[in-house]
Write an enzyme that holds these catalytic residues in place. Sequence first.
Site, short mmCIF file in Angstrom:
data_model
loop_
_atom_site.label_atom_id
_atom_site.label_comp_id
_atom_site.label_asym_id
_atom_site.label_seq_id
_atom_site.Cartn_x
_atom_site.Cartn_y
_atom_site.Cartn_z
N SER A 96 0.85 -1.19 -0.12
CA SER A 96 0.05 0.03 0.20
C SER A 96 0.80 1.20 -0.11
CB SER A 96 -0.87 0.00 0.95
OG SER A 96 -1.83 1.03 1.12
N ASP A 238 -2.97 6.27 -3.25
CA ASP A 238 -1.65 5.49 -2.49
C ASP A 238 -1.31 4.61 -3.49
OD1 ASP A 238 -3.96 3.96 -2.24
OD2 ASP A 238 -3.16 3.19 -0.25
N ASP A 240 -1.44 1.34 -3.78
CA ASP A 240 -1.98 0.37 -4.54
C ASP A 240 -3.46 0.78 -4.91
OD1 ASP A 240 -3.11 0.60 -1.73
OD2 ASP A 240 -3.74 -1.49 -1.67
N ASP A 242 -6.40 2.04 -3.26
CA ASP A 242 -7.40 2.04 -2.88
C ASP A 242 -7.97 2.94 -2.00
OD1 ASP A 242 -5.73 1.63 -0.78
OD2 ASP A 242 -6.45 -0.37 -0.16
MG MG Z 1 -3.78 1.27 0.17
#
Ligand code: MG
Length: 451
Positions: A96, A238, A240, A242
């Site tokens: 992340s 961020d 990744d 999400d």
């Molecule tokens: Mg994330």
Amino acid sequence: MSELFGTNGVRGIVNEDMNTDLALRLGKAIGTWIGKNKTVAVGTDTRVSNQMLKNAVSSALMATGNDVIDLGEVPTPAIQYYTRKNTDLGIAITASHNPPEFNGIKCINGDGTELIGDMEEEIEELYFSKNFELVEWNEVGQRTSDDPLELYKKAIKKKIDIKAIKEDEPKVVIDCANGAGCCLSPYLLRELGCDVVSLNAQPDGSFPGHESEPTKENLKDLIRLTKETDADLGIAHDGDADRAIFIDENGEFIHGDKILTLIAKEMVQEKGGGTVVTPVSSSSSVEDVVRENGGNLIYTAVGSPIVARVMKKEEAIFGGEENGGLIFADHQYCRDAAMTASKIVEMIVKEDRLSSLLEDLPDYILKKRGVECPDDLKVRLLEEVKKEFEDEDYDDTDGLKIYYDEGWVLIRPSGTEPKYRVYCEAQDEEKAEMLVSEHQDRVREILKELR
Ligand code: MG
């Protein structure tokens, strides 16, 4: 607390604690846990160590008799959506927002939600006992690949008024942080009808643009570019993709709790009521707008997998946390940055500029402080804190939240660091500062007596 799993799967520094031995062993534990003849989708963010870990996890899954579908470098919510639609389980290789030397392995249930609690414990037990069930030579699984992005984009587009966006053609600057959003968000926004300027949009796991946590400090270029290009909106993800964080049309950085409150209000108005779920650490502004508009609010412990789980159980319409991780129940039960970004774009073309939309929200001052506390004293400290404040009006969903006339204070152990966190919210700066310092001192005092 789990030895292996943290709040967001298993994470560590590559080739130190996060290495191929761990990935292989965890893959076998996961494969044994779901049983053979299943299909598992595996995707990654853009980190340098992704191929290494993905191959180890995939080999282990095939050894336990499961087929693997390689989804490539894609946003975590795209893996979650694909998993819900097509496979029995999903795995996201990502750390992340952590620095580039980190990586992690996160499991996704067949319904698209992240694994929590007892399911993680079962996998962990297999991991430590090494009671793996490897299949006969002729039952070994196979690996194919697929692209989840068209399916995922289609799902988002179905929920958004594209006609309104195309007519208005808002100018949007998107900062992908060289992460998993690169392959998706600039294209999706263009397809929705935005005039798109992209920044840090080449996948690169060394994160040359800036670190992958979307803080104000890290988003200086985005803030500048939003101003310089006279854009209607700046968006950041961020690593990744999400979570989504926004910059308004004046180049102002907007804190995640404001967007959480704004979309909670919008969703309750759109649906004419309904339940919204958020952790006890969220601003009271969420509760205020939800109730004002005829909705119902449920508080949970901190952590998006918990929020998602409660949303599903309570048939909530919306939920999320102040870090920009928002969950839309009619789309999927997990944080979704592309969905959040699309929703905000729709709102600014149909309603008003972002700064004006935010002006109408309740205004509180939220403060967060830390108190160093060794992990082995965390449980005892919480017991003592509860005794200390037992006469007050409190909620012990997660740590201890104490309600006062002038605001609230939340004292809870950090899930990832040797620390206690003291959160506080009040109506003005002075009261907030007073409440937070006073409670930070009291927690320090109680801790001193325990040592
Ligand atoms: Mg994330």
